[in-house]
Design an enzyme around this catalytic site. Structure first.
Site, PDB file in Angstrom:
ATOM      1  N   SER A 120     -14.288   8.174 -42.397  1.00  0.00           N
ATOM      2  CA  SER A 120     -13.384   9.016 -41.619  1.00  0.00           C
ATOM      3  C   SER A 120     -13.399   8.621 -40.148  1.00  0.00           C
ATOM      4  O   SER A 120     -14.026   9.267 -39.324  1.00  0.00           O
ATOM      5  CB  SER A 120     -13.790  10.492 -41.748  1.00  0.00           C
ATOM      6  OG  SER A 120     -12.920  11.310 -41.016  1.00  0.00           O
TER       7      SER A 120
ATOM      8  N   GLY B 123     -21.816   1.513 -29.707  1.00  0.00           N
ATOM      9  CA  GLY B 123     -22.283   2.691 -30.405  1.00  0.00           C
ATOM     10  C   GLY B 123     -23.390   3.464 -29.713  1.00  0.00           C
ATOM     11  O   GLY B 123     -23.774   3.156 -28.585  1.00  0.00           O
ATOM     12  N   PRO B 124     -23.940   4.455 -30.458  1.00  0.00           N
ATOM     13  CA  PRO B 124     -24.933   5.348 -29.881  1.00  0.00           C
ATOM     14  C   PRO B 124     -26.177   4.647 -29.345  1.00  0.00           C
ATOM     15  O   PRO B 124     -26.734   5.062 -28.330  1.00  0.00           O
ATOM     16  CB  PRO B 124     -25.275   6.271 -31.053  1.00  0.00           C
ATOM     17  CG  PRO B 124     -24.052   6.261 -31.911  1.00  0.00           C
ATOM     18  CD  PRO B 124     -23.526   4.869 -31.822  1.00  0.00           C
TER      19      PRO B 124
ATOM     20  N   GLU C 149       1.196   3.894   1.936  1.00  0.00           N
ATOM     21  CA  GLU C 149       1.903   4.289   3.158  1.00  0.00           C
ATOM     22  C   GLU C 149       3.188   3.475   3.329  1.00  0.00           C
ATOM     23  O   GLU C 149       4.236   4.012   3.704  1.00  0.00           O
ATOM     24  CB  GLU C 149       1.008   4.077   4.392  1.00  0.00           C
ATOM     25  CG  GLU C 149      -0.319   4.824   4.328  1.00  0.00           C
ATOM     26  CD  GLU C 149      -1.448   3.970   3.800  1.00  0.00           C
ATOM     27  OE1 GLU C 149      -2.526   3.986   4.413  1.00  0.00           O
ATOM     28  OE2 GLU C 149      -1.254   3.287   2.765  1.00  0.00           O
TER      29      GLU C 149
ATOM     30  N   GLU D 262     -17.974   2.579 -24.871  1.00  0.00           N
ATOM     31  CA  GLU D 262     -17.574   3.312 -26.073  1.00  0.00           C
ATOM     32  C   GLU D 262     -18.615   3.259 -27.192  1.00  0.00           C
ATOM     33  O   GLU D 262     -18.376   3.769 -28.275  1.00  0.00           O
ATOM     34  CB  GLU D 262     -16.223   2.786 -26.567  1.00  0.00           C
ATOM     35  CG  GLU D 262     -15.072   3.121 -25.627  1.00  0.00           C
ATOM     36  CD  GLU D 262     -13.732   3.203 -26.327  1.00  0.00           C
ATOM     37  OE1 GLU D 262     -13.683   3.095 -27.564  1.00  0.00           O
ATOM     38  OE2 GLU D 262     -12.722   3.384 -25.631  1.00  0.00           O
TER      39      GLU D 262
ATOM     40  N   ASP E 205     -16.721  -1.701 -37.532  1.00  0.00           N
ATOM     41  CA  ASP E 205     -15.319  -1.289 -37.419  1.00  0.00           C
ATOM     42  C   ASP E 205     -14.326  -2.431 -37.231  1.00  0.00           C
ATOM     43  O   ASP E 205     -13.135  -2.241 -37.457  1.00  0.00           O
ATOM     44  CB  ASP E 205     -15.144  -0.334 -36.229  1.00  0.00           C
ATOM     45  CG  ASP E 205     -16.011   0.916 -36.325  1.00  0.00           C
ATOM     46  OD1 ASP E 205     -16.626   1.120 -37.383  1.00  0.00           O
ATOM     47  OD2 ASP E 205     -16.070   1.655 -35.340  1.00  0.00           O
TER      48      ASP E 205
ATOM     49  N   HIS F 220       0.826  -1.199   0.000  1.00  0.00           N
ATOM     50  CA  HIS F 220       0.000   0.000   0.000  1.00  0.00           C
ATOM     51  C   HIS F 220       0.870   1.264   0.000  1.00  0.00           C
ATOM     52  O   HIS F 220       2.075   1.212   0.251  1.00  0.00           O
ATOM     53  CB  HIS F 220      -0.944  -0.023   1.185  1.00  0.00           C
ATOM     54  CG  HIS F 220      -1.999  -1.086   1.084  1.00  0.00           C
ATOM     55  ND1 HIS F 220      -2.975  -1.289   2.027  1.00  0.00           N
ATOM     56  CD2 HIS F 220      -2.228  -2.032   0.113  1.00  0.00           C
ATOM     57  CE1 HIS F 220      -3.753  -2.300   1.671  1.00  0.00           C
ATOM     58  NE2 HIS F 220      -3.322  -2.761   0.513  1.00  0.00           N
TER      59      HIS F 220
END
Length: 399
Positions: free
Chosen positions: A183, A320-321, A58, A318, A215, A56
């Site tokens: 693109s 898609g929409p 510390e 990520e 993709d 850890h």
């Protein structure tokens, strides 16, 4: 309400250093923690929690004092203050309790930024006080910063689910890039670097089958020294091509409906033979087709609980929409990072994506906390969960 007295400038500076150290680690499912040993108003040792199972923060800071000062180390530690961004732990896990190490070193003063929310580990401050150590907190401002960099950890402890960050790049004409033919990079080089930083710090990355088909992404972290997150693919009908780049090794999990595999047992068996996990999700009652043309409207809360159980506290969504919009609708998104690009993609709008993109942008605007420049882009940070501040800005500032 009584106004809190701000911490003294040295305390603020030393704790700020601890917070900067903390985010250098990759400690999940443990919290981000940084620590500094201060002797005669000067930092003489510092450290951070590198990874689960490792020493850890510390202990790392005290070890640095011992390496640097040898036989003088015990005298220095017994006359020093120890600063740490999280309350020292008071339990035996893979590492011994930090409270014991502090008491054994005879450190007289400890300052920490936030209390440990983990019921197994909390109570360190009380144990130290009982041993005669002067213990104090660093103030609300620094506490808020410590909580922000540990929002996923706190969220998992509180809810039993993994924390979800929705990340998406959106062009000036409110479109997302649709793959190599369209693109693929609308983002600036600085934004792309930030994305790979995000992949390095999150433990899982989630996409829908539509993104895989369009993709064929690798879903890897391409920064030097970075780590590849678990690839979570939401594929209700188990349509994924077994040669997809996202399935290149066992570091993947496919989410589908149980009914989908009734006629695809051979594919299921082949995936499992490659040690790729398949998680069965339930279709929501009354759910319409939403995730891809042949997909189902899946209840994904149980998936996030499963991920938390296997030690994943942070998922980078990520897209898609349509998957992103669906997760928002189910109230499963905790934070959003939208990269707004000045570029214009042009062409006709995809009617299937226009509605989800509007939904994403509306939620982003309604819950926005701040935005930062990212080259020619603008990164907007929004918080939808109960955590008070966004997780990511501290990491972007580090870049």
């Amino acid at each position: 309400m009584k106004k809190e007295k701000p911490p003294a400038a040295p305390d603020r500076n030393f704790m700020s250093r601890c917070l900067s150290l903390a985010i250098l680690g990759r400690p999940s499912p443990n919290p981000f923690v940084g620590s500094a040993v201060v002797f005669a108003n000067r930092i003489v040792g510092e450290g951070f929690h590198h990874a689960a199972g490792k020493p850890h923060a510390e202990v790392e800071a005290m070890r640095e004092v011992k390496r640097k000062y040898g036989t003088m180390a015990s005298h220095i530690l017994s006359s020093s203050a120890l600063y740490v961004s999280l309350e020292p732990c008071n339990h035996q896990g893979r590492q011994p309790p930090c409270t014991k190490a502090i008491i054994d070193a005879k450190i007289p003063r400890v300052v920490f930024a936030m209390k440990d929310p983990n019921p197994k580990a909390k109570g360190g401050a009380g144990a130290l006080r009982k041993a005669g150590v002067n213990v104090s907190m660093a103030g609300r401002e620094l506490e808020a910063k410590a909580k922000a960099i540990n929002a996923p950890f706190v969220h998992r402890i509180r809810t039993g689910r993994a924390y979800v960050t929705l990340k998406m790049a959106i062009s000036k004409d409110r479109k997302v890039a649709g793959g190599p033919k369209d693109s693929p990079y609308i983002s600036s080089p600085e934004s792309l670097r930030a994305v790979h930083l995000m992949r390095d710090k999150a433990q899982a990355i989630m996409v829908g089958i539509g993104t895989i088909k369009a993709d064929n992404p690798r879903l890897t972290c391409r920064m030097k020294g970075g780590h590849d997150p678990l690839r979570v693919i939401v594929d209700p009908r188990l349509e994924i091509d077994e040669k997809a780049r996202a399935l290149k090794n066992k570091n993947a999990l496919v989410v589908c409906m149980k009914k989908a595999v009734e006629r695809k047992r051979k594919k299921l068996a082949h995936l499992r033979s490659r040690r790729i996990e398949v998680f069965f999700a339930q279709k929501e009652s009354g759910g319409r087709l939403a995730l891809g043309e042949n997909g189902g409207h899946l209840a994904l809360g149980p998936l996030l609980s499963h991920l938390a159980q296997i030690g994943i506290d942070h998922v980078l969504l990520e897209g898609g929409p349509r998957l992103a919009s669906d997760m928002l609708r189910q109230r499963l998104v905790d934070e959003m990072v939208l990269f707004h690009s000045p570029k214009i993609i042009g062409g006709e709008n995809d009617r299937k994506l226009a509605g989800p993109i509007r939904h994403i942008m509306r939620e982003g605007r309604a819950n926005r906390r701040l935005s930062l420049p990212c080259g020619s882009d603008r990164a907007a940070f929004s918080v939808l969960g109960k955590e008070n501040a966004p997780f990511w800005p501290a990491f972007f500032a580090k870049e």
